[in-house]
Scaffold this active site. Structure first.
Site, PDB file in Angstrom:
ATOM      1  N   ASN A 198       0.758  -1.177  -0.015  1.00  0.00           N
ATOM      2  CA  ASN A 198       0.069  -0.083  -0.147  1.00  0.00           C
ATOM      3  C   ASN A 198       0.925   1.210  -0.014  1.00  0.00           C
ATOM      4  O   ASN A 198       2.050   1.244   0.492  1.00  0.00           O
ATOM      5  CB  ASN A 198      -0.990   0.063   1.245  1.00  0.00           C
ATOM      6  CG  ASN A 198      -1.846   1.132   1.150  1.00  0.00           C
ATOM      7  OD1 ASN A 198      -2.463   1.556   0.281  1.00  0.00           O
ATOM      8  ND2 ASN A 198      -2.260   1.686   2.288  1.00  0.00           N
TER       9      ASN A 198
ATOM     10  N   HIS B 233       0.937   5.313   1.465  1.00  0.00           N
ATOM     11  CA  HIS B 233       0.157   5.980   2.319  1.00  0.00           C
ATOM     12  C   HIS B 233       0.952   7.393   2.263  1.00  0.00           C
ATOM     13  O   HIS B 233       2.166   7.560   2.459  1.00  0.00           O
ATOM     14  CB  HIS B 233       0.517   5.664   3.873  1.00  0.00           C
ATOM     15  CG  HIS B 233      -0.322   6.397   4.796  1.00  0.00           C
ATOM     16  ND1 HIS B 233      -1.696   6.209   5.026  1.00  0.00           N
ATOM     17  CD2 HIS B 233       0.030   7.289   5.678  1.00  0.00           C
ATOM     18  CE1 HIS B 233      -2.052   7.029   5.933  1.00  0.00           C
ATOM     19  NE2 HIS B 233      -0.835   7.713   6.325  1.00  0.00           N
TER      20      HIS B 233
ATOM     21  N   THR C 124       0.143  -5.399   6.634  1.00  0.00           N
ATOM     22  CA  THR C 124      -0.088  -6.548   7.744  1.00  0.00           C
ATOM     23  C   THR C 124      -1.581  -6.520   8.334  1.00  0.00           C
ATOM     24  O   THR C 124      -2.264  -5.563   8.346  1.00  0.00           O
ATOM     25  CB  THR C 124       1.173  -6.152   8.771  1.00  0.00           C
ATOM     26  OG1 THR C 124       1.083  -4.971   9.185  1.00  0.00           O
ATOM     27  CG2 THR C 124       2.405  -6.717   8.171  1.00  0.00           C
TER      28      THR C 124
END
Length: 536
Positions: A101, A103, A135
């Site tokens: 991902n 961010h 996670t």
């Protein structure tokens, strides 16, 4: 490598990765949790398969099982999230390949939904983005474990400055285009090249090449905006100076300007003052350098600072007009008195006596910079920004001794010549290539800088010595060349000017002819085995 992408809206990072194909990756599928998400149409236009698994009120894990069913027919080795507005649990993460991902903050700072707004509210000066491994942040009962959100191992980060007047939308766009569009493809490429190791227990990511060499695979450099400048190299160019607040080595960026009423430093002042300071750092004895356009107009060491300055200035007082002076000792009144006899832009020194300051302040246009006396090289790398990237190299810290020199001529150097040759060599390191420095004792006599022909550089240095040097001459001087002589003509030109000793790297396929020319003219020649190019 094939990728699976997951987004909830436009998925601009996924499309950027698709267009760039870092490491040769291709998307096997892009999935959204809204059938009307714009990313699906954009993906289809690129020929990428799409899936939609809409939210229908089922619980988190049931929804993730439906996602797994939708992806079951696709082969992929990495999952990339982009604005996928659902926290994933182990139900999805355990059976799938590594999930990444991006961010919009430098985690662990500002996790959560509104990193841009949080950063502005906090007043930080640097934000950025983080690509991290996703996670599990969901407890067995389906509740979210807040401290685990955005807490996976970091793969890479990209800093982005916060400017005065930024609003949330403007900062959001800049983080996307200047941060995420760089960082995400970089991370994907490493995975595609199978260079990444993820240690979930240690919460760490390592990339092959991170350690074991001078140039790590992941290099993150951050500096703080220190000041806007009047303009850049030319008046039509805007400019600013950025500072590393942790740097302890003497630098003009961290220098105090003691005469506060004088004009601030310009872009060119900073550049020239840095060049001058780095040159005088080379020497243990009292040293002075006068710089114009980053090249030495003159340099010298002597028993006193005032004598060193006088010797440096007399190399080419005409070119020194409007130059930059650097000293490697506290400036005394005697040195200051000599400096104000002609126009200078800046003087840099590690301290000033009160009498010296009183004298220097008589010149309202002279900027007086006070630096530390920490001259040991602490920054081991230097860099040059290029369009689309940057060059990084080890700093040139070579400092030769007599034992490093190979005498290649029949004539041996005297002790005085060795001292002069070593001085000229250290100075040549700071002259733009092609570079030639003529010296007598430990002072320059003539400088030939920035020529495309080495013979031209020799001729210019000899011409400057004969025409512009005061009380000096190329007759009996030594000559330093930053690179080898490809032909004998450079040495022959030096002999005609009266040069008696030459220091050069050697390594030309015509070294034997060059040495023969030196012997023919009864010159001393020593070779260093290493060159000293400076191209900017």
């Amino acid at each position: 490598m094939k990728l699976a992408g997951m987004a909830s809206n436009r998925g601009r990072n996924l499309l950027n990765v698709a267009d760039r194909a870092p490491g040769g990756v291709e998307f096997a599928v892009i999935l959204a949790n809204d059938a009307d998400a714009p990313v699906l149409e954009s993906a289809a236009e690129r020929g990428i398969a799409t899936e939609a698994v809409e939210r229908d009120g089922d619980d988190r894990r049931a929804h993730e099982r439906r996602i797994l069913d939708a992806l079951a027919g696709y082969d992929f080795g990495l999952v990339c999230l982009d604005g996928y507005m659902r926290i994933l649990s182990d139900t999805f993460l355990d059976p799938t390949p590594t999930t990444l991902n991006v961010h919009p903050s430098l985690l662990p700072a500002f996790p959560g939904m509104d990193a841009w707004g949080d950063a502005l509210e906090y007043g930080t000066r640097v934000v950025g983005c983080t690509v991290h491994v996703v996670t599990n942040a969901v407890a067995e009962d389906g509740s979210i474990v807040e401290e685990e959100v955005d807490g996976g191992p970091v793969v890479t980060q990209e800093p982005v400055p916060v400017y005065e007047g930024d609003d949330r939308e403007g900062l959001q766009d800049r983080v996307l285009y200047e941060g995420e569009f760089r960082a995400y493809p970089r991370a994907v490429k490493w995975f595609a090249e199978d260079r990444v190791t993820v240690d979930r227990e240690a919460n760490e990511v390592t990339v092959e090449g991170d350690t074991g060499g001078a140039f790590p695979e992941r290099r993150l450099v951050s500096t703080d905006h220190a000041a806007d400048l009047r303009y850049g190299e030319n008046p039509h160019q805007d400019a600013a100076v950025y500072a590393d607040p942790t740097a302890e080595e003497a630098s003009v960026v961290a220098a105090d300007q003691l005469n506060e009423n004088a004009r601030d430093l310009s872009y060119n002042n900073y550049n020239d003052a840095d060049a001058a300071l780095n040159l005088v750092k080379e020497f243990d004895r009292p040293a002075a350098a006068v710089i114009k356009h980053t090249n030495p107009a003159g340099c010298a060491t002597a028993e006193t600072l005032a004598d060193a300055y006088a010797d440096a200035l007399s190399t080419d007082a005409k070119s020194a007009f409007g130059g930059i002076v650097a000293l490697n000792r506290e400036c005394d009144e005697g040195t200051a008195a000599r400096m104000i006899d002609s126009f200078k832009e800046v003087v840099v020194a590690p301290g000033y006596t009160d009498a010296a300051l009183e004298t220097l302040f008589e010149k309202e246009s002279l900027r007086v910079l006070d630096v530390s006396d920490r001259y040991d090289a602490e920054e081991r790398l230097t860099e040059k920004k290029l369009v689309g990237g940057r060059l990084v190299q080890e700093r040139d810290t070579q400092s030769l001794t007599r034992e490093d020199l190979e005498v290649v001529t029949e004539r041996e150097p005297t002790d005085e010549q060795v001292e002069s040759l070593l001085f000229a060599w250290q100075t040549t390191k700071h002259v733009k290539s092609n570079a030639i420095v003529l010296g007598t004792g430990t002072e320059t006599v003539g400088v030939g800088a920035g020529q495309v022909s080495r013979v031209d550089a020799v001729e210019i240095a000899a011409m400057k010595a004969g025409r512009d040097a005061e009380g000096k001459s190329a007759e009996g001087a030594v000559m330093a060349s930053d690179a080898f002589f490809p032909f004998p003509d450079g040495v022959e030109t030096a002999a005609e000017a009266g040069i008696e000793a030459v220091i050069q790297p050697g390594g030309s396929k015509r070294d034997d002819q060059v040495v023969a020319a030196a012997d023919e003219h009864d010159l001393v020649m020593v070779m260093t085995g290493q060159r000293a190019f400076r191209h900017d």
